[in-house]
Write a protein that holds these residues in place. Structure first.
Motif, PDB file in Angstrom:
ATOM      1  N   PHE A 187      14.926  -0.309  -4.988  1.00 36.75           N
ATOM      2  CA  PHE A 187      13.593  -0.058  -5.541  1.00 36.75           C
ATOM      3  C   PHE A 187      13.002   1.227  -4.969  1.00 36.75           C
ATOM      4  CE2 PHE A 187      13.366  -4.697  -6.461  1.00 36.75           C
ATOM      5  CZ  PHE A 187      12.968  -4.618  -7.790  1.00 36.75           C
ATOM      6  N   LYS A 188      12.380   1.975  -5.827  1.00 34.69           N
ATOM      7  CA  LYS A 188      11.540   3.094  -5.405  1.00 34.69           C
ATOM      8  C   LYS A 188      10.099   2.669  -5.681  1.00 34.69           C
ATOM      9  CE  LYS A 188      15.180   5.595  -4.504  1.00 34.69           C
ATOM     10  NZ  LYS A 188      16.167   4.528  -4.798  1.00 34.69           N
ATOM     11  N   ILE A 189       9.402   2.264  -4.618  1.00 35.80           N
ATOM     12  CA  ILE A 189       8.031   1.783  -4.767  1.00 35.80           C
ATOM     13  C   ILE A 189       7.099   2.988  -4.833  1.00 35.80           C
ATOM     14  CG2 ILE A 189       6.199   0.372  -3.756  1.00 35.80           C
ATOM     15  CD1 ILE A 189       8.617  -1.242  -4.686  1.00 35.80           C
ATOM     16  N   GLU A 190       6.459   3.136  -5.986  1.00 31.95           N
ATOM     17  CA  GLU A 190       5.570   4.289  -6.176  1.00 31.95           C
ATOM     18  C   GLU A 190       4.165   4.004  -5.668  1.00 31.95           C
ATOM     19  OE1 GLU A 190       5.756   5.795 -10.167  1.00 31.95           O
ATOM     20  OE2 GLU A 190       7.889   5.306 -10.353  1.00 31.95           O
ATOM     21  N   SER A 191       3.704   2.761  -5.837  1.00 31.78           N
ATOM     22  CA  SER A 191       2.367   2.428  -5.342  1.00 31.78           C
ATOM     23  C   SER A 191       2.198   0.924  -5.279  1.00 31.78           C
ATOM     24  CB  SER A 191       1.274   3.031  -6.243  1.00 31.78           C
ATOM     25  OG  SER A 191       1.313   2.439  -7.529  1.00 31.78           O
ATOM     26  N   VAL A 192       1.314   0.485  -4.368  1.00 31.82           N
ATOM     27  CA  VAL A 192       0.868  -0.908  -4.290  1.00 31.82           C
ATOM     28  C   VAL A 192      -0.653  -0.841  -4.189  1.00 31.82           C
ATOM     29  CG1 VAL A 192       0.976  -3.083  -3.029  1.00 31.82           C
ATOM     30  CG2 VAL A 192       2.992  -1.581  -3.107  1.00 31.82           C
ATOM     31  N   LYS A 193      -1.351  -1.439  -5.160  1.00 30.99           N
ATOM     32  CA  LYS A 193      -2.800  -1.274  -5.216  1.00 30.99           C
ATOM     33  C   LYS A 193      -3.509  -2.591  -5.485  1.00 30.99           C
ATOM     34  CE  LYS A 193      -2.628   3.485  -6.997  1.00 30.99           C
ATOM     35  NZ  LYS A 193      -3.076   4.389  -8.105  1.00 30.99           N
ATOM     36  N   ASP A 194      -4.765  -2.635  -5.065  1.00 35.71           N
ATOM     37  CA  ASP A 194      -5.650  -3.749  -5.414  1.00 35.71           C
ATOM     38  C   ASP A 194      -5.913  -3.685  -6.922  1.00 35.71           C
ATOM     39  OD1 ASP A 194      -8.363  -4.959  -6.014  1.00 35.71           O
ATOM     40  OD2 ASP A 194      -8.147  -5.529  -3.900  1.00 35.71           O
ATOM     41  N   ALA A 195      -5.722  -4.813  -7.608  1.00 33.55           N
ATOM     42  CA  ALA A 195      -5.833  -4.807  -9.072  1.00 33.55           C
ATOM     43  C   ALA A 195      -7.266  -4.537  -9.550  1.00 33.55           C
ATOM     44  CB  ALA A 195      -5.341  -6.134  -9.636  1.00 33.55           C
ATOM     45  N   LYS A 196      -8.258  -4.922  -8.755  1.00 33.48           N
ATOM     46  CA  LYS A 196      -9.642  -4.734  -9.175  1.00 33.48           C
ATOM     47  C   LYS A 196     -10.166  -3.352  -8.813  1.00 33.48           C
ATOM     48  CE  LYS A 196     -11.107  -9.606  -9.107  1.00 33.48           C
ATOM     49  NZ  LYS A 196     -12.057 -10.591  -8.497  1.00 33.48           N
ATOM     50  N   THR A 197      -9.947  -2.929  -7.589  1.00 35.21           N
ATOM     51  CA  THR A 197     -10.536  -1.674  -7.116  1.00 35.21           C
ATOM     52  C   THR A 197      -9.625  -0.474  -7.326  1.00 35.21           C
ATOM     53  OG1 THR A 197      -9.641  -1.921  -4.879  1.00 35.21           O
ATOM     54  CG2 THR A 197     -11.755  -2.980  -5.351  1.00 35.21           C
ATOM     55  N   ASN A 198      -8.343  -0.736  -7.578  1.00 37.43           N
ATOM     56  CA  ASN A 198      -7.332   0.312  -7.727  1.00 37.43           C
ATOM     57  C   ASN A 198      -7.103   1.074  -6.421  1.00 37.43           C
ATOM     58  OD1 ASN A 198      -5.414   1.376  -9.522  1.00 37.43           O
ATOM     59  ND2 ASN A 198      -6.632   3.255  -9.773  1.00 37.43           N
ATOM     60  N   LYS A 199      -7.571   0.494  -5.302  1.00 34.73           N
ATOM     61  CA  LYS A 199      -7.355   1.137  -4.006  1.00 34.73           C
ATOM     62  C   LYS A 199      -5.963   0.797  -3.484  1.00 34.73           C
ATOM     63  CE  LYS A 199     -12.186   1.304  -2.486  1.00 34.73           C
ATOM     64  NZ  LYS A 199     -13.157   0.858  -1.441  1.00 34.73           N
ATOM     65  N   ALA A 200      -5.378   1.773  -2.820  1.00 32.89           N
ATOM     66  CA  ALA A 200      -4.034   1.583  -2.273  1.00 32.89           C
ATOM     67  C   ALA A 200      -4.051   0.526  -1.169  1.00 32.89           C
ATOM     68  CB  ALA A 200      -3.504   2.900  -1.742  1.00 32.89           C
ATOM     69  N   LEU A 201      -3.022  -0.294  -1.150  1.00 31.62           N
ATOM     70  CA  LEU A 201      -2.857  -1.304  -0.107  1.00 31.62           C
ATOM     71  C   LEU A 201      -1.773  -0.863   0.863  1.00 31.62           C
ATOM     72  CD1 LEU A 201      -2.882  -4.562  -2.286  1.00 31.62           C
ATOM     73  CD2 LEU A 201      -4.766  -3.638  -0.925  1.00 31.62           C
ATOM     74  N   LYS A 202      -1.960  -1.224   2.115  1.00 27.24           N
ATOM     75  CA  LYS A 202      -0.943  -0.924   3.107  1.00 27.24           C
ATOM     76  C   LYS A 202       0.228  -1.879   2.911  1.00 27.24           C
ATOM     77  CE  LYS A 202      -0.040  -0.571   8.046  1.00 27.24           C
ATOM     78  NZ  LYS A 202      -0.565  -0.762   9.424  1.00 27.24           N
ATOM     79  N   TYR A 203       1.427  -1.332   2.916  1.00 27.58           N
ATOM     80  CA  TYR A 203       2.604  -2.184   2.782  1.00 27.58           C
ATOM     81  C   TYR A 203       3.716  -1.668   3.690  1.00 27.58           C
ATOM     82  CZ  TYR A 203       4.413   1.465  -0.381  1.00 27.58           C
ATOM     83  OH  TYR A 203       4.835   2.647  -0.911  1.00 27.58           O
ATOM     84  N   THR A 204       4.604  -2.592   4.074  1.00 24.16           N
ATOM     85  CA  THR A 204       5.729  -2.266   4.949  1.00 24.16           C
ATOM     86  C   THR A 204       6.998  -2.850   4.344  1.00 24.16           C
ATOM     87  OG1 THR A 204       4.311  -2.329   6.899  1.00 24.16           O
ATOM     88  CG2 THR A 204       6.695  -2.493   7.258  1.00 24.16           C
ATOM     89  N   ILE A 205       8.007  -1.990   4.139  1.00 27.42           N
ATOM     90  CA  ILE A 205       9.278  -2.450   3.570  1.00 27.42           C
ATOM     91  C   ILE A 205      10.267  -2.694   4.701  1.00 27.42           C
ATOM     92  CG2 ILE A 205      11.244  -1.851   2.106  1.00 27.42           C
ATOM     93  CD1 ILE A 205       9.318  -0.251   0.355  1.00 27.42           C
ATOM     94  N   ASN A 206      10.788  -3.912   4.747  1.00 34.58           N
ATOM     95  CA  ASN A 206      11.820  -4.278   5.707  1.00 34.58           C
ATOM     96  C   ASN A 206      13.051  -4.725   4.929  1.00 34.58           C
ATOM     97  OD1 ASN A 206      13.404  -5.186   7.803  1.00 34.58           O
ATOM     98  ND2 ASN A 206      12.199  -7.044   8.187  1.00 34.58           N
ATOM     99  N   LYS A 207      13.943  -3.756   4.638  1.00 28.69           N
ATOM    100  CA  LYS A 207      15.165  -4.018   3.879  1.00 28.69           C
ATOM    101  C   LYS A 207      14.843  -4.606   2.502  1.00 28.69           C
ATOM    102  CE  LYS A 207      17.552  -2.683   7.470  1.00 28.69           C
ATOM    103  NZ  LYS A 207      18.225  -1.380   7.493  1.00 28.69           N
ATOM    104  N   THR A 208      15.131  -5.899   2.299  1.00 29.78           N
ATOM    105  CA  THR A 208      14.892  -6.524   0.980  1.00 29.78           C
ATOM    106  C   THR A 208      13.577  -7.285   0.944  1.00 29.78           C
ATOM    107  OG1 THR A 208      16.146  -8.502   1.592  1.00 29.78           O
ATOM    108  CG2 THR A 208      17.370  -6.724   0.509  1.00 29.78           C
ATOM    109  N   MET A 209      12.689  -7.033   1.895  1.00 33.35           N
ATOM    110  CA  MET A 209      11.385  -7.700   1.919  1.00 33.35           C
ATOM    111  C   MET A 209      10.275  -6.657   2.102  1.00 33.35           C
ATOM    112  SD  MET A 209      11.500 -11.022   1.568  1.00 33.35           S
ATOM    113  CE  MET A 209      12.886 -12.161   1.341  1.00 33.35           C
ATOM    114  N   MET A 210       9.132  -6.924   1.490  1.00 33.36           N
ATOM    115  CA  MET A 210       7.993  -6.030   1.623  1.00 33.36           C
ATOM    116  C   MET A 210       6.756  -6.850   1.968  1.00 33.36           C
ATOM    117  SD  MET A 210       6.381  -3.246  -1.092  1.00 33.36           S
ATOM    118  CE  MET A 210       5.916  -4.438  -2.346  1.00 33.36           C
ATOM    119  N   ARG A 211       6.119  -6.490   3.073  1.00 27.52           N
ATOM    120  CA  ARG A 211       4.862  -7.145   3.468  1.00 27.52           C
ATOM    121  C   ARG A 211       3.699  -6.339   2.920  1.00 27.52           C
ATOM    122  NH1 ARG A 211       4.473  -6.228   8.830  1.00 27.52           N
ATOM    123  NH2 ARG A 211       2.784  -4.743   8.477  1.00 27.52           N
TER     124      ARG A 211
END
Length: 780
Positions: free
Chosen positions: A136-160
């Motif tokens: 996966f190439k993750i382009e963005s993770v955002k709050d659906a209501k505010t459209n603000k970017a969320l902090k995320y961490t990719i650990n191999k096949t898992m993403m927090r």
């Protein structure tokens, strides 16, 4: 005398097992109290969900676009996650299973291999393809209501994904993920999905799974199930509703989990008319024929078209797309509910696919629904491509392709039927009865393989099932212990995966059904487990406890032996002693003694003396004979008869009846060599040619797990005893299962040169007939 004899026999029966009672800490009959988790308000001691049972929910709205020019996919999804747990959550875990194809994945880095003196081009090509960048190439993770970017961490096949605020119980949170990834060539790289390229016509067939970021399971047993995906341990997923829009080349035909929502925009009027016809036929109807598919293969349209599907209460979503698809359908009634069974396949799948696929779907839904729960979804689909067998809600990918000339071997035919049964059957385990495949493969594969066996046997008498019959697991059970693990082992740590996760648990359940519990008790309990845990997340203890709770059978000894150890069945019938009652009747007893004396073989000296000594001294001088030379101790005198009559008259009517029967007593010793506790099935063949089979429950071993003695009482003489005569306990050594011992012949071959027998007799027959091959479809 007779009373004393039977009193002694009764005492022997009562105390014989006690001479070597088991240490309770080592007994194979001790309860599983220490191995199973403590019951609670979420999961009860009966194996049912508790009154406070809960599970999370994840709903998806997804838009994705397939690029047929460079075999890639891009998409955007909105996940609405509902926290039905009593816990407060500050982050969420998302599965990125496609990252197994990342160059730095654990799977790629830990994959072992070796270089041999002779290597095939395909093997070298596979080694080179290990560097394929399909993650996966993750382009963005955002709050659906505010459209603000969320902090995320990719650990191999898992993403927090870190939440902007705590998600309280009963609360929901929506967020969006934008992503893209390359699609793997399934033929060259493998995997559970991917594309197949058809060089002759220059087309692609896409079977898409694990294609979008998916929520991990959070439950009352593990918390977050975020064990890394390494390729073998499959998936743990929450239920939810899906709305998915798939944009593909305009000349592609798409099938997917769920129901098509925009048929007016994507299907022709002819297709819709044929689908309507399929609702009222007993044979599959062609929605897109082979001729139409072959014409479509040549179109190569430049435009695109969007197909929209919705699916309710499913744990996953998969789809397939190609301009090569033939499509047939037939409606089947599942306990009063109509279900559309459909198959999608390229012309390369015919004639097998047109003749069998949809019929197999319909048959599978009926049999599985009978043994588990009624199939709840509106459609069930089988797709043929490069993926040999993989399952998703309402849709499965299946192998089994005939030769280019349309002929096929028997192995190909039954392999295809079996894989469709198996993968369609996965709709029940684990798509509906939703076990944790990442941890417990057997709860998914083993239970499914067992019902697959039942379904195959209802398809055709003596269907050549690969797994299910006890004798077919023997080679695995007796193999080197260093290559074995208990069934209760994590998926990624199993060496002989197919036998351990599929074959052994399926065999165990078959033995439970046929030998231990009986069909009536087993079928009720198995169905009750399915009813209790449909659309929920069962664990092993829930299965074990429900099977006992609903049947009233204590099975802890069985679960312990078959699921927690690597013991095998090897029970020896060690010895048999034959006893009869002394009738006291001189005529009967003397006749027996005379018969026994006459049956005694003459010694070598006696035989030689008959030849070398023509006359003895007593023969020559009769005066040397006295009383004893004429005395016959086995001759019955009048006084002998009188004494017996007086004895017989002193007996009660019941004692006379026992004495008159001339009963035979057989003391049989059994030894448990393999360690696995099993029932004793003993077949006795009598002198008159008749036979009787006695079934002794496994509890006979409860006081001594290693050796037991059983007395059999018969009215007729027994000429032989056979243990496990119907091969129902997976006994690994049959040479010690009979008394007298039977020789089992092995064979050796004499030959000048080896000739290989053809594996495709259909092709051979067509060649003899001068035919060009088989083609076409059986669908209407």
């Amino acid at each position: 005398m007779l009373k004393r004899l039977f009193a002694a026999v009764f005492i022997a029966f009562s105390v014989a097992p006690a001479f070597a009672q088991n240490n309770t800490d080592q007994s194979k009959f001790r309860q599983l109290a220490q191995e199973l988790p403590t019951p609670n308000t979420y999961r009860t001691a009966s194996g049912a969900p508790g009154h406070q049972y809960w599970q999370q929910r994840a709903d998806y709205v997804i838009s994705a676009e397939l690029n047929d020019d460079n075999q890639s996919l891009k998409g955007t999804e909105t996940i609405t996650y509902t926290n039905l747990s009593p816990d407060k959550l500050t982050y969420l875990w998302v599965q990125l299973d496609q990252n197994i194809f990342d160059k730095e994945s654990i799977t790629a880095l830990t994959r072992t291999g070796e270089i041999k003196d002779r290597m095939t081009f395909s093997a070298v090509e596979y080694m080179q393809q290990q560097g394929f960048d399909g993650g996966f190439k993750i382009e963005s993770v955002k709050d659906a209501k505010t459209n603000k970017a969320l902090k995320y961490t990719i650990n191999k096949t898992m993403m927090r994904v870190d939440l902007p605020q705590t998600l309280n119980p009963k609360g929901s949170y929506s967020f969006t993920i934008k992503w893209h990834h390359n699609i793997n060539n399934q033929r060259k790289i493998g995997g559970r999905s991917g594309y197949e390229y058809f060089e002759k016509d220059g087309n692609y067939l896409y079977q898409m799974a694990q294609w979008f970021p998916r929520m991990a399971v959070y439950d009352d047993v593990n918390g977050w199930q975020h064990k890394q995906y390494l390729g073998r341990g499959e998936f743990a997923l929450p239920f939810g509703d899906y709305k998915v829009s798939l944009t593909v080349p305009a000349d592609h035909l798409v099938t997917a989990t769920g129901e098509l929502q925009n048929a007016e925009q994507v299907l022709t009027s002819e297709m819709k008319s044929r689908l309507k016809k399929a609702e009222n036929t007993k044979k599959p109807v062609l929605i897109v024929s082979q001729a139409e598919a072959e014409k479509n293969e040549k179109s190569k349209a430049g435009k695109k078209k969007t197909w929209t599907f919705t699916a309710k209460n499913v744990r996953d979503f998969a789809w397939a797309s190609s301009r090569k698809f033939i499509w047939d359908a037939m409606q089947v009634n599942i306990e009063g509910k109509p279900v559309m069974a459909m198959s999608f396949y390229p012309k390369e799948g015919n004639p097998l696919w047109g003749q069998y696929s949809t019929e197999v779907i319909a048959h599978t839904l009926k049999v599985y629904s009978k043994f588990t729960v009624p199939y709840p979804y509106p459609v069930c689909i089988s797709v043929h491509g490069a993926v040999g067998g993989m399952e998703y809600p309402m849709l499965s990918f299946n192998g089994g392709r005939p030769e280019a000339d349309g002929t096929y071997s028997e192995q190909t035919k039954y392999g295809m039927i079996s894989v469709i049964i198996h993968e369609v059957g996965h709709n029940f385990f684990p798509m509906i009865i939703n076990s944790d495949e990442r941890q417990w493969s057997w709860m998914d594969e083993g239970l499914n393989t067992f019902v697959q066996y039942l379904t195959e046997q209802e398809w055709q008498r003596d269907y050549p099932s690969r797994r299910g019959e006890p004798y077919k697991i023997v080679d695995y059970m007796k193999s080197d212990k260093s290559t074995l693990e208990p069934i209760m082992t994590n998926s990624e740590s199993i060496q002989q995966f197919g036998n351990n996760a599929y074959g052994k648990p399926a065999t165990a359940l078959n033995i439970l059904r046929e030998t231990v519990m009986g069909r009536e008790l087993f079928d009720y309990a198995f169905k009750e487990y399915s009813r209790r845990w449909k659309f929920k997340h069962p664990m092993p203890a829930d299965f074990f406890r429900t099977m006992e709770d609903a049947s009233g059978v204590d099975l802890d000894w069985f679960w312990r032996g078959w699921f927690y150890t690597t013991d095998h069945t090897d029970i020896a019938l060690e010895s048999v002693k034959w006893y009869t009652i002394d009738s006291k009747n001189p005529e009967i007893e003397n006749a027996k003694k005379l018969s026994a004396r006459n049956a005694e073989p003459k010694t070598l000296s006696q035989q030689e003396n008959l030849k070398s000594i023509s006359r003895t001294l007593v023969d020559e001088k009769p005066e040397l004979k006295d009383f004893y030379n004429a005395y016959n101790p086995l001759e019955t005198t009048a006084s002998d008869k009188a004494r017996y009559q007086a004895y017989y008259n002193s007996l009660s009517p019941s004692e006379k009846a026992i004495l008159d029967k001339g009963l035979h007593f057989y003391e049989v010793d059994f030894r448990n060599i393999g360690g696995l506790i099993m029932p004793l099935i003993v077949q006795m063949k009598f002198e008159d040619g008749t036979e009787e089979t006695v079934r002794i429950p496994a509890e006979i071993w409860r006081l001594n797990n290693e050796k037991v003695t059983k007395v059999f009482i018969t009215e007729k003489p027994v000429v032989s005893f056979t243990l496990d005569p119907f091969l129902e306990t997976a006994d690994v050594d049959l040479s010690n299962n009979s008394f007298p011992r039977k020789l089992a012949p092995s064979r050796f071959e004499l030959f000048k040169e080896r000739s290989e027998r053809g594996s495709n007799p259909m092709r051979e027959q067509l060649r003899q007939q001068g035919s060009g091959g088989a083609s076409g479809s059986s669908a209407e």
